[in-house]
Design an enzyme around this catalytic site. Structure first.
Site, PDB file in Angstrom:
ATOM      1  N   TRP A 135       0.808  -1.222   0.000  1.00 41.44           N
ATOM      2  CA  TRP A 135       0.000   0.000   0.000  1.00 41.44           C
ATOM      3  C   TRP A 135       0.842   1.273   0.000  1.00 41.44           C
ATOM      4  CZ3 TRP A 135      -5.188  -0.495  -0.546  1.00 41.44           C
ATOM      5  CH2 TRP A 135      -5.739  -1.761  -0.295  1.00 41.44           C
ATOM      6  N   VAL A 136       1.966   1.218   0.666  1.00 42.86           N
ATOM      7  CA  VAL A 136       2.846   2.386   0.760  1.00 42.86           C
ATOM      8  C   VAL A 136       4.250   1.952   0.375  1.00 42.86           C
ATOM      9  CG1 VAL A 136       3.815   4.160   2.262  1.00 42.86           C
ATOM     10  CG2 VAL A 136       1.457   3.396   2.609  1.00 42.86           C
ATOM     11  N   ALA A 137       4.841   2.653  -0.576  1.00 41.61           N
ATOM     12  CA  ALA A 137       6.175   2.277  -1.049  1.00 41.61           C
ATOM     13  C   ALA A 137       7.211   2.406   0.057  1.00 41.61           C
ATOM     14  CB  ALA A 137       6.572   3.141  -2.232  1.00 41.61           C
ATOM     15  N   SER A 142       9.759   5.113  -3.834  1.00 41.90           N
ATOM     16  CA  SER A 142       8.457   5.663  -4.218  1.00 41.90           C
ATOM     17  C   SER A 142       8.577   6.589  -5.417  1.00 41.90           C
ATOM     18  CB  SER A 142       7.843   6.446  -3.054  1.00 41.90           C
ATOM     19  OG  SER A 142       6.697   7.152  -3.477  1.00 41.90           O
ATOM     20  N   ASP A 151      -1.114  11.686  -6.795  1.00 41.33           N
ATOM     21  CA  ASP A 151      -2.374  11.082  -6.384  1.00 41.33           C
ATOM     22  C   ASP A 151      -3.448  12.140  -6.586  1.00 41.33           C
ATOM     23  OD1 ASP A 151      -1.001   8.827  -5.657  1.00 41.33           O
ATOM     24  OD2 ASP A 151      -1.039   9.248  -3.502  1.00 41.33           O
ATOM     25  N   GLU A 189      -4.337   1.250  -7.315  1.00 42.83           N
ATOM     26  CA  GLU A 189      -4.452   2.636  -6.849  1.00 42.83           C
ATOM     27  C   GLU A 189      -5.030   3.459  -7.989  1.00 42.83           C
ATOM     28  OE1 GLU A 189      -0.730   4.125  -5.366  1.00 42.83           O
ATOM     29  OE2 GLU A 189      -0.751   2.792  -3.621  1.00 42.83           O
TER      30      GLU A 189
END
Length: 205
Positions: A135-137, A142, A151, A189
């Site tokens: 979900w989060v790099a 990132s 985003d 995403e």
């Protein structure tokens, strides 16, 4: 060519940007900058993920967007053009960029918060990190730290459908479709768009 630059070497075991059948040709001008890094990578095609971290010493010249977020100055114009065009699929409202460029510190904080969320649910440290990474790099891996990813938030879900069908015309790709999670390592995403340039985005689309 763009396919080779976006994809890892054959049998490398590394995932790359996913490619689909290109069915439309789009006539558009690329930004004039043609920076090529020492390793031969075009600035807009640098692959960053958990297997390909951001090179040490990477720097970004930033430009502020409406709302305060920042992006690499080279994608400002095509991004704003895309957001303006997206009004038609967003109840005639300009979509908002809710996350643009992130520092290493911000990415670390987001990642740690996600890990702690899973640990609070009873996951082990290792399993919590594995789940959080979907979900989060991982900090340093990132696309947001490149300044080339955003985003986006809209007034209606229809915005994301519009972006999926039209973003390539402005050089952006729907980076993390759910059908490619096994390749990207990231869950879907619908809000995350990455700049790669019109030519590459068209081929990926």
């Amino acid at each position: 060519d763009y396919i080779n630059k976006l994809s890892p070497p054959e049998n490398s075991g590394l995932p790359g940007l996913t490619l689909g059948d290109a069915e439309q040709d789009v006539q558009s001008q690329e930004p004039p900058q043609t920076t090529v890094y020492e390793d031969g990578t075009d600035w807009n095609l640098r692959l960053v993920n958990r297997w390909n971290p951001i090179p040490e010493g990477y720097t970004v010249n930033l430009k502020e967007l409406p709302g305060g977020e920042q992006v690499d100055e080279r994608i400002y114009a095509p991004l704003m053009e895309m957001l303006e065009a997206a009004r038609e699929g967003n109840w005639d409202e300009l979509p908002r960029v809710i996350s643009g460029y992130r520092t290493q510190e911000v990415q670390q904080e987001l990642y740690d918060n996600e890990v702690n969320k899973y640990k609070a649910q009873g996951y082990s440290e290792e399993d919590a990190k594995a789940e959080a990474g979907k979900w989060v790099a991982i900090p340093g891996a990132s696309e947001h730290q490149l300044g080339l990813a955003v985003d986006v938030e809209g007034a209606t879900y229809d915005l994301f459908l519009w972006l999926q069908e039209n973003s390539y015309q402005y050089g952006f790709i729907f980076r993390y479709p759910g059908s490619k999670t096994d390749i990207t390592g990231t869950v879907e995403e619908v809000w995350h768009y990455r700049y790669v340039g019109v030519e590459a985005a068209t081929e990926i689309y």
